[in-house]
Design a protein around this motif. Structure first.
Motif, PDB file in Angstrom:
ATOM      1  N   PHE A 245       4.948  -0.942  12.363  1.00  0.00           N
ATOM      2  CA  PHE A 245       4.499  -2.250  12.406  1.00  0.00           C
ATOM      3  C   PHE A 245       3.153  -2.273  11.593  1.00  0.00           C
ATOM      4  N   ALA A 246       2.834  -3.456  10.578  1.00  0.00           N
ATOM      5  CA  ALA A 246       1.787  -3.751  10.248  1.00  0.00           C
ATOM      6  C   ALA A 246       0.764  -4.479  10.989  1.00  0.00           C
ATOM      7  N   ALA A 247       0.683  -3.940  12.047  1.00  0.00           N
ATOM      8  CA  ALA A 247      -0.397  -4.980  13.196  1.00  0.00           C
ATOM      9  C   ALA A 247      -1.631  -5.147  12.490  1.00  0.00           C
ATOM     10  N   GLY A 248      -2.408  -4.469  11.878  1.00  0.00           N
ATOM     11  CA  GLY A 248      -3.580  -4.750  11.229  1.00  0.00           C
ATOM     12  C   GLY A 248      -3.704  -5.804  10.305  1.00  0.00           C
ATOM     13  N   ASP A 249      -2.506  -5.858   9.534  1.00  0.00           N
ATOM     14  CA  ASP A 249      -2.208  -6.915   8.595  1.00  0.00           C
ATOM     15  C   ASP A 249      -1.952  -8.318   9.384  1.00  0.00           C
ATOM     16  N   TYR A 250      -1.332  -8.379  10.453  1.00  0.00           N
ATOM     17  CA  TYR A 250      -0.928  -9.443  11.144  1.00  0.00           C
ATOM     18  C   TYR A 250      -2.099  -9.932  11.726  1.00  0.00           C
ATOM     19  N   PHE A 251      -3.066  -8.986  12.352  1.00  0.00           N
ATOM     20  CA  PHE A 251      -4.391  -9.700  13.049  1.00  0.00           C
ATOM     21  C   PHE A 251      -5.251 -10.273  11.853  1.00  0.00           C
ATOM     22  N   ALA A 252      -5.242  -9.453  10.765  1.00  0.00           N
ATOM     23  CA  ALA A 252      -6.082 -10.093   9.640  1.00  0.00           C
ATOM     24  C   ALA A 252      -5.612 -11.572   9.191  1.00  0.00           C
ATOM     25  N   GLY A 253      -4.444 -11.492   9.215  1.00  0.00           N
ATOM     26  CA  GLY A 253      -3.739 -12.891   8.957  1.00  0.00           C
ATOM     27  C   GLY A 253      -4.012 -13.873   9.905  1.00  0.00           C
ATOM     28  N   GLN A 254      -4.300 -13.446  11.013  1.00  0.00           N
ATOM     29  CA  GLN A 254      -4.396 -14.489  12.217  1.00  0.00           C
ATOM     30  C   GLN A 254      -6.135 -14.947  12.256  1.00  0.00           C
ATOM     31  N   GLY A 255      -6.717 -14.377  11.297  1.00  0.00           N
ATOM     32  CA  GLY A 255      -8.274 -14.499  11.367  1.00  0.00           C
ATOM     33  C   GLY A 255      -8.984 -13.834  12.202  1.00  0.00           C
ATOM     34  N   VAL A 256      -8.529 -12.711  12.765  1.00  0.00           N
ATOM     35  CA  VAL A 256      -9.245 -11.794  13.679  1.00  0.00           C
ATOM     36  C   VAL A 256     -10.370 -10.991  12.914  1.00  0.00           C
ATOM     37  N   ASP A 257     -11.459 -11.230  13.238  1.00  0.00           N
ATOM     38  CA  ASP A 257     -12.739 -10.002  12.771  1.00  0.00           C
ATOM     39  C   ASP A 257     -12.452  -8.698  13.089  1.00  0.00           C
ATOM     40  N   LEU A 258     -12.063  -8.048  12.117  1.00  0.00           N
ATOM     41  CA  LEU A 258     -11.906  -6.587  12.189  1.00  0.00           C
ATOM     42  C   LEU A 258     -12.684  -5.717  11.524  1.00  0.00           C
ATOM     43  N   PRO A 259     -12.984  -4.478  11.950  1.00  0.00           N
ATOM     44  CA  PRO A 259     -13.940  -3.585  11.627  1.00  0.00           C
ATOM     45  C   PRO A 259     -13.272  -2.946  10.294  1.00  0.00           C
ATOM     46  N   SER A 260     -13.966  -2.370   9.625  1.00  0.00           N
ATOM     47  CA  SER A 260     -13.588  -1.497   8.441  1.00  0.00           C
ATOM     48  C   SER A 260     -13.807  -0.147   8.601  1.00  0.00           C
ATOM     49  N   PRO A 261     -12.942   0.822   8.541  1.00  0.00           N
ATOM     50  CA  PRO A 261     -11.442   0.579   8.622  1.00  0.00           C
ATOM     51  C   PRO A 261     -11.013  -0.072   9.938  1.00  0.00           C
ATOM     52  N   ARG A 262     -10.000  -0.575  10.276  1.00  0.00           N
ATOM     53  CA  ARG A 262      -9.395  -1.085  11.213  1.00  0.00           C
ATOM     54  C   ARG A 262      -8.892   0.262  12.449  1.00  0.00           C
ATOM     55  N   PHE A 263      -9.400  -0.351  13.648  1.00  0.00           N
ATOM     56  CA  PHE A 263      -8.998   0.709  14.561  1.00  0.00           C
ATOM     57  C   PHE A 263      -7.639   0.725  14.977  1.00  0.00           C
ATOM     58  N   VAL A 264      -6.652  -0.422  15.184  1.00  0.00           N
ATOM     59  CA  VAL A 264      -5.267  -0.404  15.041  1.00  0.00           C
ATOM     60  C   VAL A 264      -4.731  -0.871  13.714  1.00  0.00           C
ATOM     61  N   ASP A 265      -4.149  -0.318  12.934  1.00  0.00           N
ATOM     62  CA  ASP A 265      -3.818  -0.772  11.598  1.00  0.00           C
ATOM     63  C   ASP A 265      -2.182  -0.544  11.660  1.00  0.00           C
ATOM     64  N   GLU A 266      -1.755   0.384  11.036  1.00  0.00           N
ATOM     65  CA  GLU A 266      -0.067   0.492  11.010  1.00  0.00           C
ATOM     66  C   GLU A 266       0.066   1.134  12.394  1.00  0.00           C
ATOM     67  N   VAL A 267       0.933   0.688  13.450  1.00  0.00           N
ATOM     68  CA  VAL A 267       1.348   1.242  14.533  1.00  0.00           C
ATOM     69  C   VAL A 267       2.718   2.056  14.058  1.00  0.00           C
ATOM     70  N   VAL A 268       2.745   3.246  14.515  1.00  0.00           N
ATOM     71  CA  VAL A 268       4.271   3.955  14.371  1.00  0.00           C
ATOM     72  C   VAL A 268       4.700   4.248  15.716  1.00  0.00           C
ATOM     73  N   LEU A 269       5.781   3.806  15.841  1.00  0.00           N
ATOM     74  CA  LEU A 269       6.463   4.345  17.218  1.00  0.00           C
ATOM     75  C   LEU A 269       7.394   5.215  16.883  1.00  0.00           C
ATOM     76  N   ALA A 270       7.667   6.511  17.263  1.00  0.00           N
ATOM     77  CA  ALA A 270       8.520   7.555  16.942  1.00  0.00           C
ATOM     78  C   ALA A 270       9.319   7.467  18.408  1.00  0.00           C
ATOM     79  N   PHE A 271      10.593   7.450  18.201  1.00  0.00           N
ATOM     80  CA  PHE A 271      11.560   7.485  19.181  1.00  0.00           C
ATOM     81  C   PHE A 271      12.870   8.200  18.988  1.00  0.00           C
TER      82      PHE A 271
END
Length: 118
Positions: free
Chosen positions: A66-92
């Protein structure tokens, strides 16, 4: 036959994560990934159709990215660089292709979780 589905919940706003880019990969025994689908969540935070179903639904290992970091950036959330949560990988794994597997993402810019739904 079973099916695979997902959805995204934005816990910073308490609403579905609409417009989140995601990719589904199959992972072989050697750990090699093969892209199966690229999707974007709808207004309800879900994909319009199951990610896998019917003959596509096979026993094996998978990853949802999931491109979570890009989603939050697009929502206008002030994110640190680098992002703490960026790509979320769920292995199952899918152990029984006749069952439904629902793999949601509950996410904020600082944390995420998942569970197996049906």
């Amino acid at each position: 036959m079973g099916k695979l589905s997902t959805h995204v919940l934005d816990i910073t706003k308490g609403k579905p994560g609409a417009g989140v880019k995601l990719a589904l990969y199959a992972v072989d025994a050697a750990g090699n990934r093969k892209i199966l689908k690229n999707e974007i969540t709808n207004d309800d935070g879900r994909c319009d159709a199951p990610l896998l179903q019917g003959a596509e639904m096979l026993v094996g290992k998978y990853e949802l990215v999931f491109a979570a970091g890009d989603y939050f950036a697009g929502q206008g959330v002030d994110l640190p660089s680098p992002r703490f949560v960026d790509e979320v990988v769920l292995a199952f794994g899918i152990a029984d292709a006749s069952q439904n597997y629902h793999v949601p993402l509950v996410v904020s810019p600082w944390a995420y979780s998942t569970y197996r739904g049906s």
